[in-house]
Design an enzyme around this catalytic site. Sequence first.
Site, mmCIF file in Angstrom:
data_model
loop_
_atom_site.group_PDB
_atom_site.id
_atom_site.type_symbol
_atom_site.label_atom_id
_atom_site.label_comp_id
_atom_site.label_asym_id
_atom_site.label_seq_id
_atom_site.Cartn_x
_atom_site.Cartn_y
_atom_site.Cartn_z
ATOM 1 N N HIS A 18 0.961 -1.249 0.069
ATOM 2 C CA HIS A 18 -0.055 -0.091 0.080
ATOM 3 C C HIS A 18 0.826 1.288 -0.090
ATOM 4 O O HIS A 18 0.409 2.125 -0.576
ATOM 5 C CB HIS A 18 -0.737 -0.066 1.368
ATOM 6 N N GLU A 88 3.338 -1.793 7.380
ATOM 7 C CA GLU A 88 4.224 -1.999 6.305
ATOM 8 C C GLU A 88 5.738 -1.185 6.656
ATOM 9 O O GLU A 88 6.512 -1.535 6.039
ATOM 10 C CB GLU A 88 3.457 -1.376 4.924
ATOM 11 N N ARG A 176 -22.460 12.717 17.545
ATOM 12 C CA ARG A 176 -22.791 13.593 16.640
ATOM 13 C C ARG A 176 -24.103 12.870 15.676
ATOM 14 O O ARG A 176 -23.609 12.224 14.926
ATOM 15 C CB ARG A 176 -21.756 14.128 15.587
ATOM 16 N N ARG A 233 -15.707 19.898 22.501
ATOM 17 C CA ARG A 233 -17.108 19.449 22.929
ATOM 18 C C ARG A 233 -17.877 19.860 24.364
ATOM 19 O O ARG A 233 -18.916 19.700 24.340
ATOM 20 C CB ARG A 233 -16.837 17.577 22.741
HETATM 21 N N1 URA Z 1 -10.983 14.084 15.456
HETATM 22 C C1 URA Z 1 -11.996 13.163 15.790
HETATM 23 O O1 URA Z 1 -12.069 12.372 15.436
HETATM 24 N N2 URA Z 1 -13.033 14.085 16.725
HETATM 25 C C2 URA Z 1 -12.959 15.503 16.695
HETATM 26 O O2 URA Z 1 -13.874 15.825 17.276
HETATM 27 C C3 URA Z 1 -11.847 15.926 16.443
HETATM 28 C C4 URA Z 1 -10.974 15.315 15.683
#
Ligand code: URA
Length: 274
Positions: A18, A88, A176, A233
Amino acid sequence: MKENKASSPKASNDGVYHLRLRQGDVPNYVLLPGAPERTLKIAEDWENVQEVASYREYKTVSGSYKGVPIACTSTGIGGPSSEIAIHELNTLGVHTAIRVGTTGCIVKNFDLGDLIIPIACVRNDGTSNSYVEPEFPAFANPIVVKALVQACENLGFKYGFGLTYTSGSFYLGQGRPLYEDDSSYWPSWADKIIPDLQQKRVTNIEMETAGQFVVGYLHDMRMGAILSVISNRVLDRWGDNGGEKRACLAASEAIRILHQWDSEKSSGGCVCSL
Ligand code: URA
């Protein structure tokens, strides 16, 4: 070849399948950004920069940082593509790798642009389950952590340590919803993902570190990571604040430090083999 095992395929240029790299294309110390574009951002701090290979999500750039040979290979997003890259690279002799990534923080003491050095991960990445049982830990190599700390101190960058949650999902698995108007799939447990992680004092969430730590450890590689906070968050905010660039530079500096310690055969008197 032993019974029930398959041989690895070869790329058309006789390199690894790859990454399309051949023996000698990369030194033993490699940085692992997720995004192919970040390889070039990392290399802005290097000399003698060369693009060595580019195929699918895997772009490899080599060069030197303050005289130390160095390379970076992008891993793409998530565990499966990371596993391929680490496997790899290991066959090419790489023994030390540092992920340079982004993350979302779920605690108040980190904010956008801050740097997190993960110490250990909650393994919800999916990929590491193909290698080890759920009880097996995902943890950073302590000498790599020490080098990352030293790098941040040398450069005057603010940093902190992380207990990182690695998810195999960016959307639902990180709390989300697919649509913000409440019309999409949203099981009741999804409401609890972030609050439950906060209860467990997890600091941040992302998608690669746990898988990389486990696969690298099993390949006898020294693994570490430095993550810039790109989403908050707690406050529901996005932004870079220069964190990505600082993480790139700190990771290069950490490789220089590790190279120096290795050539002096000294890492502060430590004899641990982790
Ligand atoms: N990467 C992720 O997986 N989540 C986030 O909130 C920010 C970067």
